[in-house]
Design a protein around this motif. Structure first.
Motif, short mmCIF file in Angstrom:
data_model
loop_
_atom_site.label_atom_id
_atom_site.label_comp_id
_atom_site.label_asym_id
_atom_site.label_seq_id
_atom_site.Cartn_x
_atom_site.Cartn_y
_atom_site.Cartn_z
N THR A 107 0.83 -1.21 0.00
CA THR A 107 0.00 0.00 0.00
C THR A 107 0.87 1.26 0.00
N LEU A 108 2.18 1.08 0.22
CA LEU A 108 3.09 2.22 0.19
C LEU A 108 3.99 2.19 -1.04
N ALA A 109 3.39 1.75 -2.17
CA ALA A 109 4.15 1.74 -3.43
C ALA A 109 4.40 3.16 -3.90
N PRO A 110 5.54 3.41 -4.55
CA PRO A 110 5.79 4.76 -5.06
C PRO A 110 4.90 5.05 -6.27
N PRO A 111 4.64 6.31 -6.56
CA PRO A 111 3.88 6.66 -7.76
C PRO A 111 4.75 6.42 -9.00
N VAL A 112 4.12 6.13 -10.15
CA VAL A 112 4.90 5.94 -11.38
C VAL A 112 5.24 7.29 -12.01
N ALA A 113 4.50 8.33 -11.62
CA ALA A 113 4.74 9.68 -12.11
C ALA A 113 3.85 10.61 -11.30
N GLU A 215 -0.84 12.28 -8.32
CA GLU A 215 -0.39 11.11 -9.08
C GLU A 215 -1.51 10.61 -10.01
N TYR A 216 -2.70 11.22 -9.89
CA TYR A 216 -3.83 10.79 -10.71
C TYR A 216 -3.82 11.56 -12.03
#
Lengths: 388, 388
Positions: A107-113, A215-216
């Protein structure tokens, strides 16, 4: 309001790949993040598009892999003065975000951008930033403290990160802006949306002087779970997270949990125990969060070692400061009006004569005792005042 | 209002000796305490009277050794329904006071005797007692919380110990009395004095139902240093000390320091950071005192192991409680009005079809989703309410 050019231009192919990836999976997408990290953005995007991915990546990407609006999203962003910040960009906060990869918590994955709008540089501001968060249904007390602390932080060169919500978040952003400081709003929807609508003007001001981040992809709606997911970015951008007011079950408590999981400092402002809006803060403090009551204490906690030590709070000064125990006892024994001799003072203080005598000398020197015709008493009020 | 008879009558000679000793040295008198402990009260008193004592005992006793009002003091106490409680009495709180001898700090010397008035038994009440202390210049908030906490403690059979001062102390005593509980007032003057005068009636009520205590002989005046010296008895009688409101330099902080030195628990009630009367509490919490916001938390902290665990505070309940992450995402994606098909929900939630389907089944079972003619949406508000 224009975003600065990237220090090193990022290849268009990378931007297109990351723009596609930012829409293809609902964050947090841990499997996709690892997949992209391993293959590079362009190759990873290509494989996701073809469905040529491992099972766990497919679970995250299968539903939307046919949706590619990368060109349109980048154009939309450009149209509102925003841009896509990618890990390949020197302004990507790689040190702050390194913690995301270390927790092992999906649940604490980094954003891809991240879509960003505004002149501030994330690499710079994340070096010295505090997330100030709290309840939407804040009280007047919470609003006051949030604005005050945020202003104080901004005043001392510390960026204020928050979530642009009504209540504490808004007060924190406003406090930082009022102090001409840098503030970052992290949204739970597309960067083209002004949410909440009541904060449209505030978001505009933040975009002009600080940074609005999401991040959206553009047009993404602020769905409920996105607020919780977004909170990890607030926590990850800041050296510490300060909760100003929070109910017992609140997003702010979740942000605090994320900050703790990311190895960041968690701080909370106390308030009346009769206020439900402080109950979450008190619970955090009981669980180990640092109680802070002044901006200096926040800076000391998140500051660079030794450079931001909070001075002791101002304490009242008494005329009897610095007296030793015997002198205090003799001073206590001294009558205010009818002067008494040393023998009487000896009895009253319970001290031997040889201790009373030097104590009286010192009290007289400080203007705390007066000698008249063989007897001692306290000086008149006027003189005591001067003696302080 | 009459004091109970001692369980085992103490010899008159011991009472006379301790009464004499309680006047001969100004507390805390560490050397005298050790001297009496070693020789017994009668022999020690005899030697003090003659001046046949070691140098450090002489320093504490020389000034007043010729003053022997033991008979008169005992008579005075009897006249107001008080008595002299001595370590030879089974009601002496020897377990609670054992800590005094262990600190090695001469300012934490045990009393040689205590003048007490009231029906309560110290040995019993110190088994389960909390000192509730705080500022004289308390705010309405502090007064409210002190009364509330003291009432809650008394209600659960916990004695409330305090210092009878204006402000927090008075509110704590009153709260305990209002709950028909036991409360102990420890004075910094002779037990025959009603100090502060405004609390004369309150002290009378405490003496009727609880206990008024002083280590100072009858007629002793409430000198300033005596308040600080007295504080160690407050701390020593209680399993924990709770500071409700305190300025940054206050007697309550001193009581807390004494409690810590005696190995007792220190607790503090938070308050607005804008209130100087909570600043001392916040400082204590930053230094390691336990933040408490409810009486249950006090009881849990000082209570008998496992018997007084505080339940979790009441938390708000949401209709979506217990949903898994996929179900939450599908629920977020569900439109409130215009129903949509599964394919649309798959795109919106970013989840694969095979995850959306079971999520919808569970949401429908909980009354959180409604199926109509091949499409899904949220149920009408009325039904959502029932689903909680």
């Amino acid at each position: 309001m224009s975003s600065p050019e990237p220090v090193t231009p990022v290849e268009r192919a990378v931007l297109l790949a990351r723009a596609y990836l930012s829409r293809v999976a609902e964050p947090p997408a841990a499997a996709l993040a690892a997949f992209v990290e391993g293959l590079g953005a362009v190759e990873a995007a290509e494989r996701v598009r073809r469905g040529a991915v491992p099972e766990h990546v497919a679970r995250e990407t299968a539903a939307r892999r046919d949706v590619d609006r990368a060109q349109a999203d980048l154009a939309c962003a450009e149209g509102i003065g925003a841009r896509l910040l990618v890990p390949e960009d020197p302004d990507w906060p790689r040190w702050s975000f390194a913690a995301f990869g270390l927790t092992g918590d999906p649940t604490l994955a980094p954003p891809v951008a991240m879509w960003v709008r505004g002149p501030a540089r994330l690499t710079e501001l994340t070096e010295r930033a505090v997330a100030v968060v709290g309840a939407r249904a804040a009280t007047g007390y919470g609003i006051h403290v949030a604005g005050d602390v945020a202003g104080g932080l901004a005043d001392r060169g510390c960026a204020v990160v928050s979530g642009a919500a009504i209540g504490i978040d808004g007060a924190a952003h406003r406090g930082a802006l009022a102090a001409d400081g840098t503030t970052v709003a992290v949204l739970a929807c597309g960067i083209d949306r002004a949410y909440p609508a009541a904060h449209a003007a505030l978001l505009q001001r933040i975009a002009e002087r600080g940074l609005v981040v999401s991040e959206y992809p553009p047009t993404a709606v602020p769905a409920k779970h996105r607020f919780l997911v977004r909170n990890r970015l607030l926590a990850g951008m800041a050296g510490g997270t300060l909760v100003v007011e929070a109910g017992l079950r609140s997003g702010a408590q979740r942000t605090a949990a994320d900050a703790r999981a990311l190895g960041r400092l968690v701080m909370a402002v106390p308030g009346p125990v009769t206020s439900g809006m402080s109950a979450g803060c008190h619970e955090l403090i009981r669980q180990g969060a640092l109680l802070v009551s002044r901006v200096e204490e926040v800076l000391e906690a998140v500051g660079r070692l030794g450079l931001d030590l909070a001075g002791d709070p101002a304490r009242p000064v008494h005329p009897t400061d610095g007296l030793d125990p015997a002198q205090i006892r003799v001073h206590d024994a001294l009558p205010a009006r009818a002067a008494r001799d040393i023998r009487w003072l000896t009895l009253e203080s319970g001290l031997p004569m040889e201790a009373v005598r030097p104590a009286l000398v010192e009290l007289e020197r400080r203007g705390l005792a007066e000698y008249r015709e063989g007897r001692w008493q306290r000086p008149s009020r006027a003189r005591t005042g001067q003696a302080t």
